[in-house]
Design a protein around this motif. Structure first.
Motif, PDB file in Angstrom:
ATOM      1  N   GLY A   1      13.818 -51.427 -36.279  1.00 52.87           N
ATOM      2  CA  GLY A   1      13.629 -50.168 -35.581  1.00 52.87           C
ATOM      3  C   GLY A   1      13.322 -50.386 -34.103  1.00 52.87           C
ATOM      4  N   ILE A   2      12.608 -49.475 -33.529  1.00 52.58           N
ATOM      5  CA  ILE A   2      12.299 -49.534 -32.101  1.00 52.58           C
ATOM      6  C   ILE A   2      10.787 -49.419 -31.897  1.00 52.58           C
ATOM      7  N   ALA A   3      10.343 -49.840 -30.700  1.00 53.34           N
ATOM      8  CA  ALA A   3       8.943 -49.667 -30.321  1.00 53.34           C
ATOM      9  C   ALA A   3       8.871 -48.452 -29.408  1.00 53.34           C
ATOM     10  N   ALA A   4       8.059 -47.478 -29.745  1.00 51.84           N
ATOM     11  CA  ALA A   4       7.996 -46.228 -28.992  1.00 51.84           C
ATOM     12  C   ALA A   4       6.579 -45.905 -28.560  1.00 51.84           C
ATOM     13  N   ASP A   5       6.459 -45.380 -27.364  1.00 54.69           N
ATOM     14  CA  ASP A   5       5.184 -44.902 -26.854  1.00 54.69           C
ATOM     15  C   ASP A   5       5.344 -43.394 -26.623  1.00 54.69           C
ATOM     16  N   PRO A   6       4.848 -42.574 -27.530  1.00 57.10           N
ATOM     17  CA  PRO A   6       5.027 -41.123 -27.411  1.00 57.10           C
ATOM     18  C   PRO A   6       4.532 -40.548 -26.087  1.00 57.10           C
ATOM     19  N   ALA A   7       3.562 -41.190 -25.455  1.00 53.92           N
ATOM     20  CA  ALA A   7       3.035 -40.699 -24.183  1.00 53.92           C
ATOM     21  C   ALA A   7       4.042 -40.893 -23.041  1.00 53.92           C
ATOM     22  N   LYS A   8       4.970 -41.806 -23.189  1.00 52.95           N
ATOM     23  CA  LYS A   8       5.961 -42.094 -22.135  1.00 52.95           C
ATOM     24  C   LYS A   8       7.357 -41.534 -22.468  1.00 52.95           C
ATOM     25  N   ALA A   9       7.490 -40.986 -23.650  1.00 53.51           N
ATOM     26  CA  ALA A   9       8.817 -40.556 -24.124  1.00 53.51           C
ATOM     27  C   ALA A   9       9.320 -39.329 -23.359  1.00 53.51           C
ATOM     28  N   LEU A  10      10.631 -39.315 -23.110  1.00 59.19           N
ATOM     29  CA  LEU A  10      11.328 -38.201 -22.454  1.00 59.19           C
ATOM     30  C   LEU A  10      12.715 -38.074 -23.075  1.00 59.19           C
ATOM     31  N   THR A  11      13.294 -36.878 -23.003  1.00 58.58           N
ATOM     32  CA  THR A  11      14.671 -36.701 -23.480  1.00 58.58           C
ATOM     33  C   THR A  11      15.489 -35.902 -22.479  1.00 58.58           C
ATOM     34  N   GLY A  12      16.751 -36.225 -22.437  1.00 58.88           N
ATOM     35  CA  GLY A  12      17.673 -35.448 -21.618  1.00 58.88           C
ATOM     36  C   GLY A  12      18.296 -34.322 -22.423  1.00 58.88           C
ATOM     37  N   TYR A  13      19.034 -33.438 -21.735  1.00 61.93           N
ATOM     38  CA  TYR A  13      19.762 -32.347 -22.392  1.00 61.93           C
ATOM     39  C   TYR A  13      21.055 -32.886 -23.006  1.00 61.93           C
ATOM     40  N   TRP A  14      21.588 -32.117 -23.943  1.00 58.29           N
ATOM     41  CA  TRP A  14      22.911 -32.451 -24.476  1.00 58.29           C
ATOM     42  C   TRP A  14      23.945 -32.304 -23.367  1.00 58.29           C
ATOM     43  N   THR A  15      24.813 -33.292 -23.225  1.00 55.98           N
ATOM     44  CA  THR A  15      25.867 -33.261 -22.212  1.00 55.98           C
ATOM     45  C   THR A  15      27.157 -33.825 -22.818  1.00 55.98           C
ATOM     46  N   PRO A  16      28.316 -33.442 -22.262  1.00 58.99           N
ATOM     47  CA  PRO A  16      29.582 -33.992 -22.778  1.00 58.99           C
ATOM     48  C   PRO A  16      29.717 -35.491 -22.524  1.00 58.99           C
ATOM     49  N   GLU A  17      28.997 -35.982 -21.491  1.00 60.31           N
ATOM     50  CA  GLU A  17      29.014 -37.408 -21.196  1.00 60.31           C
ATOM     51  C   GLU A  17      27.736 -37.753 -20.424  1.00 60.31           C
ATOM     52  N   LEU A  18      27.326 -39.005 -20.493  1.00 58.20           N
ATOM     53  CA  LEU A  18      26.146 -39.427 -19.734  1.00 58.20           C
ATOM     54  C   LEU A  18      26.526 -39.599 -18.268  1.00 58.20           C
ATOM     55  N   ARG A  19      25.649 -39.120 -17.376  1.00 57.63           N
ATOM     56  CA  ARG A  19      25.961 -39.118 -15.945  1.00 57.63           C
ATOM     57  C   ARG A  19      24.923 -39.925 -15.178  1.00 57.63           C
ATOM     58  N   ASN A  20      25.385 -40.830 -14.356  1.00 61.21           N
ATOM     59  CA  ASN A  20      24.482 -41.630 -13.544  1.00 61.21           C
ATOM     60  C   ASN A  20      23.705 -40.722 -12.605  1.00 61.21           C
ATOM     61  N   GLY A  21      22.430 -40.926 -12.479  1.00 61.64           N
ATOM     62  CA  GLY A  21      21.597 -40.094 -11.615  1.00 61.64           C
ATOM     63  C   GLY A  21      20.893 -39.020 -12.407  1.00 61.64           C
ATOM     64  N   ALA A  22      21.669 -38.092 -12.968  1.00 57.73           N
ATOM     65  CA  ALA A  22      21.077 -36.989 -13.730  1.00 57.73           C
ATOM     66  C   ALA A  22      20.399 -37.492 -14.997  1.00 57.73           C
ATOM     67  N   ASP A  23      20.901 -38.609 -15.522  1.00 58.63           N
ATOM     68  CA  ASP A  23      20.350 -39.115 -16.785  1.00 58.63           C
ATOM     69  C   ASP A  23      19.531 -40.392 -16.587  1.00 58.63           C
ATOM     70  N   ASP A  24      19.165 -40.688 -15.348  1.00 61.30           N
ATOM     71  CA  ASP A  24      18.311 -41.835 -15.087  1.00 61.30           C
ATOM     72  C   ASP A  24      16.851 -41.388 -15.026  1.00 61.30           C
TER      73      ASP A  24
END
Length: 238
Positions: free
Chosen positions: A214-237
């Motif tokens: 699995g993965i190591a996660a820190d809920p205090a640092k977690a963030l999510t982006g919006y659904w998009t048709p493709e990942l975009r440099n800048g907006a998704d960084d």
């Protein structure tokens, strides 16, 4: 001598009488010819009226009426075309916003790590399996751990400019930050986590975390982006 004068007087009287007679005849001729011309014009007008023909003024009126009728028809046609075009000439964003929302039944969601270790980000992929178009709204509602019931916050700059519509078999993506990658972080192992979709909050989708452990996660640092048709440099960084 008397006979000669008498004869001259008779000739003069005869000439005068002839002149008067000619003048009278000429007057009669003029008087008779004028009514004939007037009668001819009146008769022609009457004949035209009887035959259903129009005068020049009537013809001009008919021409004006035809032009007005054509203008009116053209105006109606133009308006009708404009309405038809407006009804059918809607924008992509408007058409997308009218598409039904995707539900948990419509999509399959998988997760993969982004880049190499330390794995700080995941990429969620939602694929439309329904066979018909649907719209993914907002950001995924994610809870990484049972001990943390709050949804992972969404990053506003990643929001796309228009709604995300998935045709049959089409994917959409969301970038998820799970930690900062520091060894001193308060991380917890995550083998699976829950995702719900906007508009279908009652149905929980269980997503398997990538990797054997699995993965190591820190809920205090977690963030999510919006659904998009493709990942975009800048907006998704983030």
């Amino acid at each position: 001598m008397k006979n000669l004068r008498h004869r001259s007087t008779l000739l003069a009287l005869a000439g005068t009488a002839l002149a008067l007679s000619l003048t009278a005849c000429q007057g009669d001729t003029d008087t008779k010819s004028a009514p004939a011309a007037s009668s001819s014009a009146t008769g022609k007008a009457a004949d035209n009226a009887a035959d259903g023909k129009h005068s020049d003024t009537s013809d001009a009126s008919d021409t004006t009426g035809t032009a007005d009728s054509a203008h009116s028809t053209a105006s109606k046609g133009s308006t009708g075309s404009a309405k038809k075009s407006g009804s059918t000439g809607t924008t992509g964003e408007q058409a997308s916003a009218a598409t039904r929302l995707c539900t948990a039944r419509d999509v399959t969601i998988t997760a993969a790590t982004q880049d190499g270790p330390p794995y700080t980000h995941l990429v969620l992929t939602a694929k439309n399996k329904s066979g018909r178009s649907c719209r993914l709204a907002g950001a995924p509602h994610i809870q990484l751990l049972e001990s943390h019931k709050q949804d992972v916050p969404a990053v506003a700059k990643s929001k796309p400019a228009s709604p995300v519509v998935l045709t049959a078999g089409a994917p959409a993506y969301a970038l998820v930050k799970v930690s900062d990658g520091g060894v001193d972080e308060d991380n917890e192992p995550v083998s699976a986590f829950s995702v719900t979709l906007e508009g279908d909050d009652s149905t929980v989708i269980a997503v398997t975390a990538p990797g054997k452990g699995g993965i190591a996660a820190d809920p205090a640092k977690a963030l999510t982006g919006y659904w998009t048709p493709e990942l975009r440099n800048g907006a998704d960084d983030f």
